[in-house]
Design a protein around this motif. Structure first.
Motif, PDB file in Angstrom:
ATOM      1  N   VAL A 236       0.844  -1.198   0.000  1.00 35.76           N
ATOM      2  CA  VAL A 236       0.000   0.000   0.000  1.00 35.76           C
ATOM      3  C   VAL A 236       0.878   1.246   0.000  1.00 35.76           C
ATOM      4  N   ARG A 237       1.883   1.263   0.862  1.00 32.75           N
ATOM      5  CA  ARG A 237       2.759   2.437   0.947  1.00 32.75           C
ATOM      6  C   ARG A 237       3.558   2.627  -0.337  1.00 32.75           C
ATOM      7  N   GLU A 238       3.998   1.528  -0.937  1.00 35.10           N
ATOM      8  CA  GLU A 238       4.724   1.633  -2.202  1.00 35.10           C
ATOM      9  C   GLU A 238       3.845   2.264  -3.283  1.00 35.10           C
ATOM     10  N   CYS A 239       2.604   1.824  -3.357  1.00 36.65           N
ATOM     11  CA  CYS A 239       1.690   2.370  -4.371  1.00 36.65           C
ATOM     12  C   CYS A 239       1.423   3.847  -4.136  1.00 36.65           C
ATOM     13  N   LEU A 240       1.234   4.228  -2.866  1.00 36.34           N
ATOM     14  CA  LEU A 240       1.012   5.644  -2.565  1.00 36.34           C
ATOM     15  C   LEU A 240       2.223   6.476  -2.957  1.00 36.34           C
ATOM     16  N   ASP A 241       3.418   5.940  -2.717  1.00 35.11           N
ATOM     17  CA  ASP A 241       4.638   6.651  -3.125  1.00 35.11           C
ATOM     18  C   ASP A 241       4.689   6.793  -4.643  1.00 35.11           C
ATOM     19  N   GLU A 242       4.318   5.725  -5.357  1.00 34.02           N
ATOM     20  CA  GLU A 242       4.320   5.783  -6.818  1.00 34.02           C
ATOM     21  C   GLU A 242       3.300   6.787  -7.343  1.00 34.02           C
ATOM     22  N   MET A 243       2.187   6.975  -6.604  1.00 35.18           N
ATOM     23  CA  MET A 243       1.148   7.925  -6.992  1.00 35.18           C
ATOM     24  C   MET A 243       1.431   9.340  -6.497  1.00 35.18           C
ATOM     25  N   SER A 244       2.518   9.516  -5.764  1.00 33.19           N
ATOM     26  CA  SER A 244       2.870  10.819  -5.171  1.00 33.19           C
ATOM     27  C   SER A 244       1.791  11.319  -4.220  1.00 33.19           C
ATOM     28  N   ILE A 245       1.194  10.397  -3.450  1.00 37.02           N
ATOM     29  CA  ILE A 245       0.213  10.748  -2.428  1.00 37.02           C
ATOM     30  C   ILE A 245       0.925  10.797  -1.087  1.00 37.02           C
ATOM     31  N   PRO A 246       1.061  11.973  -0.465  1.00 44.56           N
ATOM     32  CA  PRO A 246       1.769  12.057   0.821  1.00 44.56           C
ATOM     33  C   PRO A 246       0.935  11.454   1.945  1.00 44.56           C
ATOM     34  N   TYR A 247       1.601  10.841   2.905  1.00 41.74           N
ATOM     35  CA  TYR A 247       0.920  10.239   4.053  1.00 41.74           C
ATOM     36  C   TYR A 247       1.875  10.208   5.240  1.00 41.74           C
ATOM     37  N   ARG A 248       1.318   9.992   6.429  1.00 44.48           N
ATOM     38  CA  ARG A 248       2.130   9.811   7.632  1.00 44.48           C
ATOM     39  C   ARG A 248       1.571   8.624   8.400  1.00 44.48           C
ATOM     40  N   LEU A 249       2.450   7.813   8.954  1.00 42.31           N
ATOM     41  CA  LEU A 249       2.026   6.655   9.724  1.00 42.31           C
ATOM     42  C   LEU A 249       1.467   7.095  11.068  1.00 42.31           C
ATOM     43  N   ASN A 250       0.348   6.520  11.443  1.00 40.42           N
ATOM     44  CA  ASN A 250      -0.294   6.818  12.729  1.00 40.42           C
ATOM     45  C   ASN A 250      -0.755   5.500  13.346  1.00 40.42           C
ATOM     46  N   PRO A 251       0.088   4.857  14.175  1.00 42.74           N
ATOM     47  CA  PRO A 251      -0.253   3.543  14.743  1.00 42.74           C
ATOM     48  C   PRO A 251      -1.466   3.567  15.662  1.00 42.74           C
ATOM     49  N   LYS A 252      -1.883   4.742  16.117  1.00 50.65           N
ATOM     50  CA  LYS A 252      -3.043   4.820  17.014  1.00 50.65           C
ATOM     51  C   LYS A 252      -4.357   4.978  16.257  1.00 50.65           C
ATOM     52  N   LEU A 253      -4.294   5.067  14.927  1.00 56.62           N
ATOM     53  CA  LEU A 253      -5.508   5.235  14.136  1.00 56.62           C
ATOM     54  C   LEU A 253      -6.229   3.883  14.064  1.00 56.62           C
ATOM     55  N   VAL A 254      -7.437   3.828  14.616  1.00 56.15           N
ATOM     56  CA  VAL A 254      -8.194   2.569  14.603  1.00 56.15           C
ATOM     57  C   VAL A 254      -9.544   2.728  13.918  1.00 56.15           C
ATOM     58  N   ARG A 255     -10.016   3.946  13.704  1.00 57.51           N
ATOM     59  CA  ARG A 255     -11.338   4.209  13.144  1.00 57.51           C
ATOM     60  C   ARG A 255     -12.421   3.738  14.098  1.00 57.51           C
ATOM     61  N   GLY A 256     -13.643   4.176  13.892  1.00 58.91           N
ATOM     62  CA  GLY A 256     -14.710   3.897  14.844  1.00 58.91           C
ATOM     63  C   GLY A 256     -15.642   2.776  14.448  1.00 58.91           C
ATOM     64  N   LEU A 257     -15.234   1.965  13.466  1.00 59.49           N
ATOM     65  CA  LEU A 257     -16.096   0.900  12.966  1.00 59.49           C
ATOM     66  C   LEU A 257     -15.373  -0.438  13.088  1.00 59.49           C
ATOM     67  N   ASP A 258     -16.116  -1.481  13.427  1.00 57.80           N
ATOM     68  CA  ASP A 258     -15.497  -2.777  13.704  1.00 57.80           C
ATOM     69  C   ASP A 258     -15.101  -3.555  12.464  1.00 57.80           C
ATOM     70  N   TYR A 259     -15.596  -3.164  11.284  1.00 61.25           N
ATOM     71  CA  TYR A 259     -15.398  -4.035  10.129  1.00 61.25           C
ATOM     72  C   TYR A 259     -14.042  -3.872   9.448  1.00 61.25           C
ATOM     73  N   TYR A 260     -13.188  -2.955   9.899  1.00 64.93           N
ATOM     74  CA  TYR A 260     -11.936  -2.721   9.183  1.00 64.93           C
ATOM     75  C   TYR A 260     -10.918  -3.840   9.398  1.00 64.93           C
ATOM     76  N   THR A 261     -10.177  -4.157   8.335  1.00 64.94           N
ATOM     77  CA  THR A 261      -9.040  -5.069   8.368  1.00 64.94           C
ATOM     78  C   THR A 261      -7.925  -4.438   7.543  1.00 64.94           C
ATOM     79  N   HIS A 262      -6.707  -4.815   7.845  1.00 63.42           N
ATOM     80  CA  HIS A 262      -5.554  -4.290   7.111  1.00 63.42           C
ATOM     81  C   HIS A 262      -5.536  -2.747   7.141  1.00 63.42           C
TER      82      HIS A 262
END
Length: 419
Positions: A236-262
């Motif tokens: 995922v990070r490699e693809c974002l880099d290839e698309m020139s989409i900036p991002y920052r890692l946030n290990p505490k990000l969990v979102r408020g919905l139970d259905y998320y994976t990966h």
């Protein structure tokens, strides 16, 4: 007192609705370019869909849903988010039978009983996309890029992407034990919501805004990822880099919905008060099976339109909405008044936005009304001009007035508009 709108709702008035249409048309054009097609689902569904899909221990299900019993004694809920309904429709309408993945988008109202504040309403609007049928991490990156592209296309600056992996259920189960070992010693010092979440859904504690400063040394779920999850997240990070989409890692990000994976992600921006999250999403590989279909992987996002509009305002972005009339018909005389409705209709039939007076105003007042309408031209028709089959066309910006044949009025206006 007269009737008033319910708390936490808003009237979107003329003058503002054009901006909404602009934002929505931008979203639709972005989806056209990414090859997502529109889906429209009901604004209410069976309550059990959201309990199973969103998660019974989420704030949405426990505190925020508008639930009612219909005349058939069935429990129904106004949709609090868009994904569960789209996935239900995907299963019910057998979209899984198509040879390609389903790439869908929606725009519409959602409902949550929340404390109203800037950018947060009890009836709010979301633009969302769902891509169902592939577990390719490049699809995660494409969805993230689509949302980022949407904000950029609107001219917004300072929008950032927070990115995390929440792993699989097995990974989260192992991480849960590590997190509990960290949280239990400080249990009594945490807010009441966090104390309740420790027992039911401890990952949600990391999302607390009250006690956030206490979690600086909390274990990171990224350290608990297995090989499969690490490989997916790296791609995922490699693809974002290839698309020139900036991002920052946030290990505490969990979102408020139970259905998320990966993959889980959020879009952040400053300028709309205490709220800095303007949208987000993630992968949900088990959700289709949870609502009764074959196990199909999916990934999606939901973006808040109210918050997007607040950002446009805070950054002083005022797009040219082109909402004025093309021409305002000023009728002088009884016979000219009688001819004006037919003239206006012929112009509209030709694709020209035409307006006229309906209040019997004098000439000067009609010209003032033309100015208020934002018309580019005034078409002045008197009884004498009508007899000659002519009309005077005047640019509202002060240009020279021209006499044209009534039969050529539409063509002349179109020519002027393109020069």
């Amino acid at each position: 007192m007269g009737f008033q709108k319910p708390p936490g709702t808003q009237d979107i008035m003329p003058g503002n609705s054009e901006l909404w249409q602009y934002v929505e048309s931008t979203a639709r054009d972005i989806c056209r370019r990414y090859r997502f097609r529109e889906i429209r689902t009901p604004i209410f569904e069976g309550t059990e869909l959201f309990k199973r899909g969103v998660g019974e221990t989420t704030d949405i299900v426990e505190k925020e849903m508008y639930t009612f019993e219909d005349r058939g004694e069935r429990s129904m809920t106004l949709r609090p988010e868009g994904t569960a309904g789209v996935v239900r429709s995907y299963v019910e309408n057998k979209l899984y039978g198509d040879p390609d993945i389903a790439k869908l988008y929606y725009i519409g109202p959602m409902f949550r009983y929340e404390r109203a504040q800037a950018g947060r309403y009890r009836q709010f609007h979301q633009f969302g996309v769902e891509a169902i049928g592939s577990d390719d991490p490049a699809l995660d990156a494409e969805v993230i890029a689509l949302g980022y592209h949407f904000y950029r296309e609107l001219g917004l600056t300072g929008v950032s992407v927070d990115l995390n992996s929440v792993g699989t259920p097995a990974v989260r189960a192992a991480f849960r034990e590590k997190l509990l070992a960290f949280l239990q010693p400080m249990r009594e010092s945490l807010c009441k919501d966090c104390q309740a979440r420790i027992d039911r859904n401890p990952l949600r504690v990391l999302d607390c805004k009250v006690d956030q400063d206490k979690f600086a040394d909390a274990p990171s779920i990224l350290d608990s990822l297995d090989e499969e999850c690490e490989k997916h997240f790296a791609r995922v990070r490699e693809c974002l880099d290839e698309m020139s989409i900036p991002y920052r890692l946030n290990p505490k990000l969990v979102r408020g919905l139970d259905y998320y994976t990966h993959t889980a992600f959020e879009y952040k921006a400053q300028g709309i008060g205490a709220i800095d999250t303007i949208g987000g999403g993630g992968r949900y590989n088990g959700l289709v099976a949870e609502v009764g279909g074959d196990d199909k992987p999916g990934v999606g996002l939901g973006l808040g339109l109210e918050r997007t509009l607040l950002l446009l305002e805070s950054q002083g972005i005022k797009p040219d909405l082109g909402s004025g009339a093309d021409v305002y018909i000023v009728a002088l005389g009884e016979r000219a008044e009688q001819a004006a409705p037919g003239l206006a209709q012929r112009l509209r039939d030709a694709g020209i936005a035409a307006e006229r007076d309906y209040l019997g105003r004098k000439t000067k007042a009609q010209f003032k009304a033309a100015e208020r309408s934002g018309a580019r031209y005034a078409a002045v028709l008197g009884d004498d001009e009508l007899d000659r089959g002519e009309i005077s066309l005047r640019p509202m910006n002060g240009g020279e007035q021209t006499v044209v044949k009534l039969s050529e009025l539409a063509d002349t206006i179109k020519k002027w508009m393109t020069t």
